[in-house]
Design an enzyme around this catalytic site. Structure first.
Site, mmCIF file in Angstrom:
data_model
loop_
_atom_site.group_PDB
_atom_site.id
_atom_site.type_symbol
_atom_site.label_atom_id
_atom_site.label_comp_id
_atom_site.label_asym_id
_atom_site.label_seq_id
_atom_site.Cartn_x
_atom_site.Cartn_y
_atom_site.Cartn_z
ATOM 1 N N CYS A 140 46.475 17.461 88.923
ATOM 2 C CA CYS A 140 45.100 17.832 88.595
ATOM 3 C C CYS A 140 44.258 16.609 88.209
ATOM 4 O O CYS A 140 43.941 15.794 89.064
ATOM 5 C CB CYS A 140 45.113 18.910 87.528
ATOM 6 S SG CYS A 140 43.605 19.881 87.513
ATOM 7 N N HIS B 54 49.080 22.779 88.985
ATOM 8 C CA HIS B 54 49.976 22.421 87.868
ATOM 9 C C HIS B 54 51.348 23.065 88.035
ATOM 10 O O HIS B 54 51.555 24.170 87.534
ATOM 11 C CB HIS B 54 49.401 22.946 86.551
ATOM 12 C CG HIS B 54 48.140 22.295 86.119
ATOM 13 N ND1 HIS B 54 48.109 21.187 85.316
ATOM 14 C CD2 HIS B 54 46.849 22.595 86.380
ATOM 15 C CE1 HIS B 54 46.860 20.832 85.086
ATOM 16 N NE2 HIS B 54 46.069 21.677 85.721
ATOM 17 N N GLU C 137 53.841 22.279 86.434
ATOM 18 C CA GLU C 137 54.460 22.275 85.092
ATOM 19 C C GLU C 137 54.051 23.497 84.279
ATOM 20 O O GLU C 137 54.601 23.743 83.220
ATOM 21 C CB GLU C 137 54.125 20.967 84.351
ATOM 22 C CG GLU C 137 52.735 20.859 83.731
ATOM 23 C CD GLU C 137 51.625 20.571 84.736
ATOM 24 O OE1 GLU C 137 51.872 20.606 85.962
ATOM 25 O OE2 GLU C 137 50.480 20.352 84.296
HETATM 26 N N1 GLN Z 1 38.510 19.351 85.539
HETATM 27 C C1 GLN Z 1 39.373 18.286 85.098
HETATM 28 C C2 GLN Z 1 38.841 16.927 85.545
HETATM 29 O O1 GLN Z 1 37.978 16.890 86.342
HETATM 30 C C3 GLN Z 1 40.769 18.487 85.617
HETATM 31 C C4 GLN Z 1 41.371 19.752 85.045
HETATM 32 C C5 GLN Z 1 42.842 19.695 84.829
HETATM 33 O O2 GLN Z 1 43.469 18.627 84.839
HETATM 34 N N2 GLN Z 1 43.409 20.845 84.599
HETATM 35 O O3 GLN Z 1 39.296 15.925 85.103
#
Ligand code: GLN
Length: 189
Positions: free
Chosen positions: A79, A169, A171
């Site tokens: 992410c 994710h 995890e």
């Molecule tokens: N929206 C976050 C970002 O842009 C990422 C979200 C996440 O890691 N769950 O950094």
């Protein structure tokens, strides 16, 4: 095998739990001295990519990660971690590490679909549960980037040499297969 988990902010504990379940030794990286020795792998967790990018510079960790990546350390970003690995993060407030020849789109699913779960295919593993939280996707990937997973024609999993990244994710599920994939990637270098 030793894998460091960047623990500046965000969802790092869940990664440590998963790696430990897979029998891998882990340690948290909170400051530069935690990186005094090169680990076999590094995980950059989910969180807020703009904040993490800033902290990487404030704590002088960015250069060390780049040096170790150059020396063969494998990296897995989830992410926000995916965003940080990209050459183009799509946001001037977030300076990428430039290790993935990709362009990210932050918060790509808009407000309504901010968070969702689905089942998707991931390379040789097959179908796995995927949790997306204000997730990015990859809007452009260079030819040298292997696409491992797409959901609705959007790229959500990639690999480029020793770098692995997912927009979702793993995890936050009980499925260990993507972490196992990363471990195998480290072993089969
Ligand atoms: N929206 C976050 C970002 O842009 C990422 C979200 C996440 O890691 N769950 O950094």
């Amino acid at each position: 095998m030793r894998i460091g988990v960047l623990a500046l902010q965000g969802a790092f504990e869940e990664h440590i739990k998963m790696l430990n379940e897979l029998g891998v030794e882990t340690f948290e990286i909170r400051q530069l001295k935690d990186l005094s020795e090169i680990p076999d792998g590094l995980i950059i967790p989910g969180g807020e990519s703009t904040v993490m990018s800033k902290l990487l510079d404030e704590l002088n960790i960015r250069e060390k990660i780049l040096e170790y990546a150059d020396n063969g350390m494998a990296i897995f970003g989830t992410c926000a971690g995916l965003i940080l690995l990209c050459k183009d993060t799509g946001d001037p407030r977030c300076k990428g590490l430039g290790l993935l020849d990709c362009t990210a789109k932050r918060n790509a699913y808009g407000r309504q679909l901010g968070s969702f779960e689905t089942i998707g295919k991931f390379d040789s593993i097959g179908e796995i549960p995927m949790v997306f939280i204000r997730a990015p996707y990859i809007s452009e990937a260079n030819k040298n980037v292997k696409i491992l997973s797409t959901i609705d024609d959007k790229i959500v999993g990639v690999r480029q040499n020793r770098i692995l990244a997912t927009a979702f994710h793993p995890e936050l599920t009980s499925d260990l297969s993507v972490h196992k994939y990363f471990i195998d990637m480290i072993k089969n270098r």
